[in-house]
Design an enzyme around this catalytic site. Structure first.
Site, PDB file in Angstrom:
ATOM      1  N   ASN A 172       4.716  -3.176  12.972  1.00  0.00           N
ATOM      2  CA  ASN A 172       4.670  -2.722  11.579  1.00  0.00           C
ATOM      3  C   ASN A 172       5.551  -3.679  10.782  1.00  0.00           C
ATOM      4  OD1 ASN A 172       4.820  -1.443   9.143  1.00  0.00           O
ATOM      5  ND2 ASN A 172       5.543   0.513   9.932  1.00  0.00           N
ATOM      6  N   ARG A 218      -0.093  -2.590  11.947  1.00  0.00           N
ATOM      7  CA  ARG A 218      -0.311  -1.698  10.806  1.00  0.00           C
ATOM      8  C   ARG A 218      -0.483  -2.549   9.545  1.00  0.00           C
ATOM      9  NH1 ARG A 218       3.946   0.550   6.739  1.00  0.00           N
ATOM     10  NH2 ARG A 218       2.558   1.814   5.481  1.00  0.00           N
ATOM     11  N   HIS A 238      -1.154   6.269   3.773  1.00  0.00           N
ATOM     12  CA  HIS A 238      -0.764   7.157   4.884  1.00  0.00           C
ATOM     13  C   HIS A 238      -1.983   7.608   5.694  1.00  0.00           C
ATOM     14  CE1 HIS A 238       3.035   8.657   2.558  1.00  0.00           C
ATOM     15  NE2 HIS A 238       3.382   7.723   3.436  1.00  0.00           N
ATOM     16  N   ARG A 271      10.168   7.065  -6.124  1.00  0.00           N
ATOM     17  CA  ARG A 271       8.946   6.854  -6.929  1.00  0.00           C
ATOM     18  C   ARG A 271       8.656   8.086  -7.776  1.00  0.00           C
ATOM     19  NH1 ARG A 271       5.232   5.387  -1.893  1.00  0.00           N
ATOM     20  NH2 ARG A 271       6.925   4.415  -0.768  1.00  0.00           N
ATOM     21  N   GLU A 303       2.257   7.536  13.903  1.00  0.00           N
ATOM     22  CA  GLU A 303       1.318   6.499  13.475  1.00  0.00           C
ATOM     23  C   GLU A 303       1.211   5.384  14.509  1.00  0.00           C
ATOM     24  OE1 GLU A 303       1.883   5.965   8.886  1.00  0.00           O
ATOM     25  OE2 GLU A 303       3.510   7.171   9.667  1.00  0.00           O
TER      26      GLU A 303
END
Ligand code: ADP
Length: 399
Positions: free
Chosen positions: A7, A90, A180, A241, A385
Site C-alpha cells: 500500500n 492497493r 474504500h 476533511r 483490506e
C-alpha cells in the site's frame, strides 16, 4: 504460497507478507518519510522488530529496504524474494478504466499514472511504487492491482452523476467514483457469511468510519451508492476533511480568504472536519474524551457525524427499498461504541434497535450488536483490506 501486499502513498510504503495457506501475516511494516528522510518500522509474527532511520530519496530505495528487512535483517522471514509468488498493490483511483482487479502490465501501470489528475496525491505514487517493485522482485513475478474505486463501478448512472453540464463528465471525467471499495466489499461479504446468507439476498448499509469515512449501500452484493464522491472529501464529516458542503460556500470562503484552489483544497482536506470544528484534534478518541469532559464543540462534531450517518442509512434504505443489516467497520466503527450508539438511537422507525450493553463491550470483533427483536441486524465487522488484496491476487494468478 506467499503474497506481498503493498500500500504505497506519496511518502510511505506499507507492506504485509501473507502466507496464503492459512492467511497468516508473517511480517508487516512501513517504509515511511520517502522523499523527506526515511524511517523503517518492521515487525514479524514471532515478535521481532526493526526500527531504523534510513535514506529514502525515492520509492526504489524504500523497496530496497523492504527487501533487506524481509530477507537479510535480524527480523528477516524469507531467504530471498524468489519465495514470493505474487504482489498485490492497493490503488486508490481506477476510474471507469478498471472495474476489477487486473495484472499490472506496463500498459496498466502507465494507465494508472495517466489517471493521476483524478487522484493527485495517490496515483502517481502508486505508479512509481509499481515500477520500483518490479525491480526488486524475481523477474516475471505477477503483480496485481486492486482498486479502491472498483467495487463502486456497479453504481447506476443516476447515483454517480452530478447535476453539472454533461461535458464535465465526458471531457473531465467528473462523477462520483467512491472509495474504500475494498473494505466495503470485504466487510459486506464477511457479514453475509456471518448471517449464513448469500450476498445476493441482502440489502446492507456499510459504514466504514476511520480518519476517512464512507457509507455504502450494498444491494445484492453490489455497491449501488456511496457517500464519497469525485474524491474522498465528499460525504460525512471526517478527521480533517469537511465532508459535503454547499459548493457555493467553498467559492465564498475562497474569495473572502483569498485562497488559491490548492489552498482551498488544503483547507477542506486538512484543516476541517473533527479538527476544524472542535479545534481540538482529528482523532476520534480525543474528541470523545473531550466531549465527555463537557467540551461543547467536541460534542457538536460527534453529534454531526452521528446525525449525518443516520441520514445516509435512511436515504440508502429508501434507495434500496429495504434494509436487512447495518454494519460498522474501520477504526471508529470497530471501536467507538459512542458513535455506534449515537447513530443507532432513535431509529426504531427503521427497525433498528441495538443492545446498549453489548454495543459498549464490543471492540474490534465480528459481533451482532442489535437486539434479537431488531428487524434490521446491526453488526461490528472488522475490516481487512490487505487480506482481500491478497485473496484477489491469488485468485487472479490461479486463473
Ligand atoms: P484510517 O482511515 O487512517 O485507516 P482508521 O480506520 O485506523 O483510520 O481509524 C482511525 C480512527 O479510529 C481515529 O479517529 C481513532 O481515534 C479511531 N479509533 C481507533 N481506536 C479507537 C478506540 N478504541 N475508540 C474510539 N476510536 C478509536
Amino acid at each position: 504460497m506467499l503474497i506481498l501486499v503493498v500500500n504505497a502513498g506519496s511518502s510511505s510504503l506499507k507492506y504485509q507478507l501473507i502466507d496464503m495457506e492459512n492467511e497468516h501475516v508473517i511480517a508487516k511494516g512501513n517504509c515511511d518519510r520517502i522523499g523527506i528522510d526515511g524511517h523503517l518500522s518492521h515487525k514479524t509474527d514471532d515478535g521481532r522488530t526493526l526500527n531504523e532511520d534510513c535514506s529514502f530519496p525515492t520509492h526504489t530505495e524504500a523497496f530496497q529496504k523492504l527487501v533487506y528487512a524481509l530477507t537479510e535483517s535480524e527480523a528477516s522471514v524469507i531467504k530471498s524474494m524468489d519465495e514470493i509468488s505474487a504482489v498485490g498493490h492497493r490503488i486508490v483511483q481506477g476510474a471507469e478504466v478498471f472495474p476489477e482487479t487486473v495484472l499490472a502490465t506496463d500498459e496498466v501501470i502507465d494507465k494508472i499514472d495517466e489517471l493521476a489528475p483524478l487522484a493527485p496525491v495517490h496515483n502517481h505514487a502508486h505508479a512509481l511504487a509499481l515500477r520500483a517493485c518490479k525491480k526488486v522482485v524475481k523477474e516475471g513475478t505477477p503483480m496485481a492491482v486492486v482498486f479502491d474505486t472498483a467495487f463502486h463501478q456497479t453504481m447506476p448512472e443516476k447515483a454517480f452523476m452530478f447535476g453539472m453540464p454533461y461535458d464535465c463528465y465526458e471531457e473531465l471525467h467528473v462523477r462520483k467514483y467512491g472509495f474504500h471499495g475494498t473494505s466495503h466489499r470485504f466487510v459486506s461479504k464477511e457479514l453475509a457469511n456471518a448471517l449464513g446468507k448469500d450476498p445476493s439476498e441482502l440489502k446492507i448499509v456499510s459504514c466504514h468510519l476511520g480518519n476517512g469515512s464512507s457509507i455504502t449501500a450494498v444491494d445484492g452484493g453490489k455497491s449501488v451508492d456511496t457517500s464519497m464522491g469525485f474524491t474522498p472529501l465528499d460525504g460525512v464529516v471526517m478527521g480533517t476533511r469537511s465532508g459535503a458542503v454547499d459548493p457555493s460556500a467553498v467559492c465564498y470562503v475562497a474569495k473572502r480568504k483569498g485562497f488559491t484552489p490548492d489552498e482551498m483544497s488544503d483547507y477542506l482536506n486538512k484543516k476541517s472536519g473533527f479538527l476544524g470544528v472542535s479545534g481540538i484534534g482529528s482523532d476520534n478518541r480525543e474528541i470523545c474524551a473531550a466531549a465527555e469532559k463537557g467540551n461543547k464543540r467536541a460534542q457538536l462534531v460527534t453529534d454531526m457525524l452521528c446525525y449525518e450517518i443516520k441520514k445516509y442509512i435512511g436515504s440508502y434504505a429508501a434507495a434500496m427499498n429495504g434494509l436487512d443489516a447495518v454494519l460498522f467497520t474501520g477504526g471508529i466503527g470497530e471501536n467507538s461504541s459512542e458513535v455506534r450508539q449515537g447513530v443507532c438511537e432513535d431509529m426504531e422507525y427503521f427497525g433498528i434497535k441495538i443492545d446498549a450493553e453489548v454495543n459498549k463491550s464490543t471492540r474490534g470483533e465480528l459481533k451482532r450488536i442489535s437486539t434479537p427483536d431488531s428487524k434490521v441486524e446491526v453488526w461490528v465487522v472488522p475490516t481487512n483490506e490487505e487480506l482481500l488484496i491478497a485473496r484477489d491476487t491469488l485468485a487472479l494468478i490461479s486463473k
